[in-house]
Design a protein around this motif. Structure first.
Motif, short mmCIF file in Angstrom:
data_model
loop_
_atom_site.label_atom_id
_atom_site.label_comp_id
_atom_site.label_asym_id
_atom_site.label_seq_id
_atom_site.Cartn_x
_atom_site.Cartn_y
_atom_site.Cartn_z
N LEU A 191 11.51 8.54 -13.79
CA LEU A 191 10.79 9.80 -13.62
C LEU A 191 11.14 10.82 -14.69
CD1 LEU A 191 11.09 10.23 -9.74
CD2 LEU A 191 8.97 9.85 -11.02
N LYS A 192 12.36 10.71 -15.24
CA LYS A 192 12.82 11.68 -16.24
C LYS A 192 13.01 11.07 -17.62
CE LYS A 192 13.82 15.38 -15.94
NZ LYS A 192 12.98 16.57 -16.25
N ILE A 193 13.44 9.80 -17.65
CA ILE A 193 13.69 9.17 -18.95
C ILE A 193 12.38 8.67 -19.54
CG2 ILE A 193 14.92 7.33 -20.14
CD1 ILE A 193 17.00 7.40 -17.95
N ARG A 194 11.91 9.36 -20.54
CA ARG A 194 10.64 8.97 -21.18
C ARG A 194 10.72 9.24 -22.68
NH1 ARG A 194 6.46 7.95 -17.80
NH2 ARG A 194 6.90 8.27 -15.59
N TYR A 215 4.71 18.26 -14.42
CA TYR A 215 6.05 18.61 -14.89
C TYR A 215 6.81 17.38 -15.37
CZ TYR A 215 10.98 19.90 -14.67
OH TYR A 215 12.31 20.09 -14.97
N LEU A 216 6.70 16.27 -14.62
CA LEU A 216 7.41 15.05 -14.96
C LEU A 216 6.66 14.20 -15.98
CD1 LEU A 216 8.59 14.07 -11.36
CD2 LEU A 216 10.03 14.94 -13.22
N ALA A 232 15.17 6.76 -12.21
CA ALA A 232 15.46 7.43 -13.50
C ALA A 232 14.25 7.45 -14.41
CB ALA A 232 16.63 6.73 -14.19
N TYR A 287 9.70 4.44 -18.74
CA TYR A 287 10.68 4.90 -19.73
C TYR A 287 10.04 5.22 -21.08
CZ TYR A 287 13.52 2.60 -16.18
OH TYR A 287 14.05 2.19 -14.99
N LYS A 347 6.82 7.53 -22.87
CA LYS A 347 5.87 8.60 -22.63
C LYS A 347 4.47 8.17 -23.03
CE LYS A 347 5.12 13.51 -23.61
NZ LYS A 347 5.63 14.70 -24.34
#
Length: 360
Positions: free
Chosen positions: A357-360, A227-228, A355, A164, A166
């Motif tokens: 994978l996208k929430i960063r 991409y992710l 989640a 969560y 980056k």
């Protein structure tokens, strides 16, 4: 094995190129494991029944468990057989991660087998002593941990990723061996503690294993990982085949293990599956996410630790019985209600994990 056959045949018929796709081999691996479970399951249960490899039941446990005495155990052999055959058939056997994951799974399965054999066949209630079991678990886990460490490609393979966030990670260096050991042995025993009700352990294992397969696929794909914005680990994608086989074998076993169970997995299955989840999480660099998605396993383990510590220090029990699923049974929850509610909780936790994978 079949991957190499299809690659050879593709020289003569281009249609065989479809088997080069990782997703296709994962689907075939899951289906192969599922079919193998359905075919082997009834015969294995019959043999276990004939040999009277039955489950003993604790007299101080819920009275609803008393009728389960004598139910065939060691059904985890069915799961491991299906996983091993499916993985060997459809995975790229030149991939080091495949062999490391198989080594851990089958090694812990062997430990569980010896424990089950002593308890159920030789009628030795003690089975393997706790010290012996931990020793052999440690040998297998440390061997895998060292293999992963010495073959690590870059700092990312020896860093602890914080989900969560980056680009937030903690470099571990050689301490990664300790973390790997902890997750393999820890989750092996956690799944074993959870395996106390019909289908309670296997469905969360299938759900978490399937989710880890998603992580393996995107982690091993340079385009998706870019991409992710997640770390790329070359070769990790091949673990998707193993995870798919685990899910297929687990669902096949659930066919016979669902309430009221025809067979229990025993230590041979529980120890192996927990260790498999642990080592896969390490390979795909998602140790913390595993702790989230496998929250049911974590809570079950914590309930035992809390119960033991509390009783030793104060003489009082926090729960009516540990692991915690027995606590709810003694509160009056029917066994199927406990099982399904724990499944629902796992679904929620798996979605929270995915989640990341996208929430960063």
């Amino acid at each position: 094995m079949l991957l190499y056959l299809t690659q050879y045949l593709s020289q003569f018929e281009s249609g065989f190129n479809v088997f080069n796709y990782l997703t296709m081999r994962a689907i075939l691996g899951a289906l192969t494991a599922l079919v193998l479970s359905f075919v082997i399951g009834p015969r294995m249960i019959e043999k276990l029944s004939v040999k009277q490899v039955g489950q003993p039941v604790r007299e101080d446990g819920p009275v609803t468990h008393l009728p389960k005495a004598g139910t065939p155990t060691m059904g985890g052999a069915l799961i491991l057989t299906a996983i091993a055959i499916s993985t060997l058939l459809w995975a790229d056997l030149e991939n080091r991660f495949v062999w490391i994951v198989l080594f851990v799974t089958l090694s812990f399965g062997a430990i569980g087998y010896v424990d089950d054999y002593k308890k159920l066949v030789l009628q030795n209630p003690a089975g393997i002593s706790a010290k012996q079991k931990l020793f052999w678990q440690s040998v297998a886990a440390i061997t895998a941990a060292i293999a992963l460490y010495v073959t690590a490609a870059g700092e990312i393979s020896t860093s602890l990723l914080i989900p969560y966030f980056k680009d937030l990670m903690v470099p571990l260096g050689v301490f990664q061996v300790v973390v790997t050991y902890f997750f393999i042995v820890g989750f092996s025993n956690a799944v074993n503690l959870t395996d106390g009700l019909d289908g309670l352990a296997i469905m969360p294992t299938v759900l978490v294993g399937g989710a880890l397969g998603v992580f393996a696929y995107v982690t091993g794909n340079v385009n998706f990982s870019g991409y992710l914005d997640i770390p790329y680990v070359a070769g990790a994608g091949e673990i998707l085949v193993f995870c798919a086989a685990l899910s297929g074998a687990g669902l096949g076993f659930l066919w016979f293990n669902t309430y009221p169970a025809q067979v229990f997995m025993g230590d041979i299955g529980a120890l192996a599956l927990g260790a498999a989840l642990g080592v896969v999480a390490v390979v795909v660099r998602q140790e913390i996410v595993l702790a989230i998605m496998g929250g049911v396993f974590v809570v079950e383990t914590l309930s035992v630790i809390i119960q033991v510590v509390s009783f030793k220090m104060t003489g009082r029990r926090v729960f009516r019985m540990a692991p915690i699923h027995h606590h709810f049974e003694l509160k009056g929850w029917a066994e199927p209600k406990v099982i399904v509610r724990f499944w629902i909780i796992t679904v929620i936790l798996v979605l929270i994990g995915l989640a990341s994978l996208k929430i960063r």
